[in-house]
Structures are given as C-alpha cells and as structure tokens.
Motif scaffolding. Structure first.
Motif, mmCIF file in Angstrom:
data_model
loop_
_atom_site.group_PDB
_atom_site.id
_atom_site.type_symbol
_atom_site.label_atom_id
_atom_site.label_comp_id
_atom_site.label_asym_id
_atom_site.label_seq_id
_atom_site.Cartn_x
_atom_site.Cartn_y
_atom_site.Cartn_z
ATOM 1 N N MET A 192 0.967 -1.481 0.031
ATOM 2 C CA MET A 192 0.005 0.134 0.353
ATOM 3 C C MET A 192 0.928 1.146 0.051
ATOM 4 O O MET A 192 1.998 1.682 0.731
ATOM 5 N N THR A 193 0.313 1.750 -0.701
ATOM 6 C CA THR A 193 1.259 3.593 -0.849
ATOM 7 C C THR A 193 -0.029 4.567 -0.749
ATOM 8 O O THR A 193 -1.474 4.218 -0.337
ATOM 9 N N ASP A 194 0.463 6.323 -0.621
ATOM 10 C CA ASP A 194 -0.483 6.773 -0.705
ATOM 11 C C ASP A 194 -1.451 6.671 -1.816
ATOM 12 O O ASP A 194 -2.758 6.778 -1.388
ATOM 13 N N ASN A 195 -0.772 6.911 -2.793
ATOM 14 C CA ASN A 195 -1.751 6.230 -3.737
ATOM 15 C C ASN A 195 -2.573 5.024 -4.471
ATOM 16 O O ASN A 195 -2.878 4.655 -6.073
ATOM 17 N N ASP A 196 -2.193 3.973 -4.004
ATOM 18 C CA ASP A 196 -2.566 2.551 -4.765
ATOM 19 C C ASP A 196 -2.576 1.654 -3.513
ATOM 20 O O ASP A 196 -1.926 1.819 -2.308
ATOM 21 N N TRP A 197 -3.309 0.519 -3.453
ATOM 22 C CA TRP A 197 -3.207 -0.697 -2.846
ATOM 23 C C TRP A 197 -3.020 -1.971 -3.713
ATOM 24 O O TRP A 197 -3.993 -2.316 -4.779
ATOM 25 N N VAL A 198 -2.863 -3.052 -3.088
ATOM 26 C CA VAL A 198 -2.768 -4.454 -3.469
ATOM 27 C C VAL A 198 -3.758 -5.305 -2.860
ATOM 28 O O VAL A 198 -2.584 -5.109 -1.736
ATOM 29 N N ALA A 199 -4.054 -6.142 -3.484
ATOM 30 C CA ALA A 199 -4.515 -7.792 -2.287
ATOM 31 C C ALA A 199 -4.068 -8.650 -3.318
ATOM 32 O O ALA A 199 -4.487 -8.804 -4.523
ATOM 33 N N GLU A 200 -3.838 -10.165 -2.827
ATOM 34 C CA GLU A 200 -3.316 -11.319 -3.369
ATOM 35 C C GLU A 200 -4.735 -12.448 -2.686
ATOM 36 O O GLU A 200 -4.189 -12.169 -1.620
ATOM 37 N N MET A 201 -5.012 -13.114 -3.236
ATOM 38 C CA MET A 201 -5.385 -14.204 -2.688
ATOM 39 C C MET A 201 -5.604 -15.803 -3.726
ATOM 40 O O MET A 201 -4.878 -14.997 -4.513
ATOM 41 N N ALA A 202 -4.773 -16.709 -3.391
ATOM 42 C CA ALA A 202 -4.567 -17.747 -3.811
ATOM 43 C C ALA A 202 -5.161 -18.943 -2.637
ATOM 44 O O ALA A 202 -5.564 -18.764 -1.753
ATOM 45 N N ASN A 203 -5.746 -19.912 -3.741
ATOM 46 C CA ASN A 203 -6.144 -21.044 -3.008
ATOM 47 C C ASN A 203 -5.994 -22.156 -4.418
ATOM 48 O O ASN A 203 -5.609 -22.165 -5.339
ATOM 49 N N SER A 204 -6.828 -23.164 -4.303
ATOM 50 C CA SER A 204 -7.014 -24.355 -5.318
ATOM 51 C C SER A 204 -7.472 -24.634 -6.327
ATOM 52 O O SER A 204 -6.781 -24.975 -7.765
ATOM 53 N N THR A 205 -8.253 -23.274 -6.532
ATOM 54 C CA THR A 205 -9.121 -23.088 -8.120
ATOM 55 C C THR A 205 -8.170 -21.974 -8.706
ATOM 56 O O THR A 205 -8.136 -21.266 -9.603
ATOM 57 N N VAL A 206 -7.987 -20.814 -8.388
ATOM 58 C CA VAL A 206 -7.293 -19.105 -8.737
ATOM 59 C C VAL A 206 -7.096 -18.900 -8.263
ATOM 60 O O VAL A 206 -5.965 -18.758 -6.370
ATOM 61 N N HIS A 207 -5.197 -17.751 -8.357
ATOM 62 C CA HIS A 207 -4.312 -16.991 -7.885
ATOM 63 C C HIS A 207 -4.689 -15.755 -8.056
ATOM 64 O O HIS A 207 -4.845 -15.576 -9.873
ATOM 65 N N ALA A 208 -5.449 -15.017 -7.279
ATOM 66 C CA ALA A 208 -5.544 -13.542 -8.019
ATOM 67 C C ALA A 208 -5.034 -12.245 -7.326
ATOM 68 O O ALA A 208 -4.173 -12.716 -6.314
ATOM 69 N N VAL A 209 -5.333 -11.323 -7.830
ATOM 70 C CA VAL A 209 -4.391 -9.536 -7.271
ATOM 71 C C VAL A 209 -5.448 -9.116 -7.813
ATOM 72 O O VAL A 209 -6.060 -8.514 -8.774
ATOM 73 N N LEU A 253 -6.389 -0.887 -6.778
ATOM 74 C CA LEU A 253 -6.848 0.089 -7.030
ATOM 75 C C LEU A 253 -5.911 1.805 -6.277
ATOM 76 O O LEU A 253 -5.297 1.264 -5.949
ATOM 77 N N ALA A 254 -6.071 1.845 -7.243
ATOM 78 C CA ALA A 254 -5.391 3.661 -7.855
ATOM 79 C C ALA A 254 -5.724 4.829 -8.068
ATOM 80 O O ALA A 254 -6.929 4.659 -8.499
ATOM 81 N N TRP A 255 -5.103 6.064 -7.854
ATOM 82 C CA TRP A 255 -5.354 7.489 -7.830
ATOM 83 C C TRP A 255 -4.756 7.207 -8.727
ATOM 84 O O TRP A 255 -3.529 7.623 -8.522
#
Length: 75
Positions: free
Chosen positions: A1-18, A21-23
């Motif tokens: 996370m910074t002042d202008n953006d945010w990233v979240a990651e999730m992984a399980n047996s079916t998918v890996h997702a990222v 969100l940003a200004w």
C-alpha cells in the motif's frame, strides 16, 4: 500500500488472484482505477472460471458498477 494505490492477493486451489486499486493522474485531476488479475489453477480452476463467467458479466458486474457510479455522483 502507498498513498495512491493498494494491492491485495488471494490464492487457493482454484485460482490465484490480485486486485489493484489506484488513483491515477489524469491531467489536473486524479481518477480511480481498478484492475483484477486472475490465473486459474489447474483443470478445476479453468472449469470454475468458465462456469462463473456468464454469471459475473450478466449479474454481478453491471449492478456493482452502477452502484459505484451512483455513490460517486452523490459525493
């Protein structure tokens, strides 16, 4: 996370997702930007993504985006 953006990651047996969100600078202002990247894991992941694709595009995304737009306009 910074002042202008945010990233979240999730992984399980079916998918890996990222999700990112940003200004983003847009001339003299900023605009919001969202990116979601999904990589299926194996045959089960590919089948799952194919099965939920029409549901996401017809029933989930349109009302979600309308709701975000309505809230944005109210503010």
């Amino acid at each position: 996370m910074t002042d202008n953006d945010w990233v979240a990651e999730m992984a399980n047996s079916t998918v890996h997702a990222v999700m990112h969100l940003a200004w983003v600078p847009d001339g003299s202002q900023y605009r919001g930007q969202l990116a979601v990247l999904v990589k299926p894991n194996g045959r089960l992941g590919r089948a799952y993504m194919a099965a939920i694709g029409p549901f996401r595009h017809l029933l989930v995304y349109p009302p979600l985006l309308r709701g975000i737009a309505a809230e944005w306009i109210k503010r």
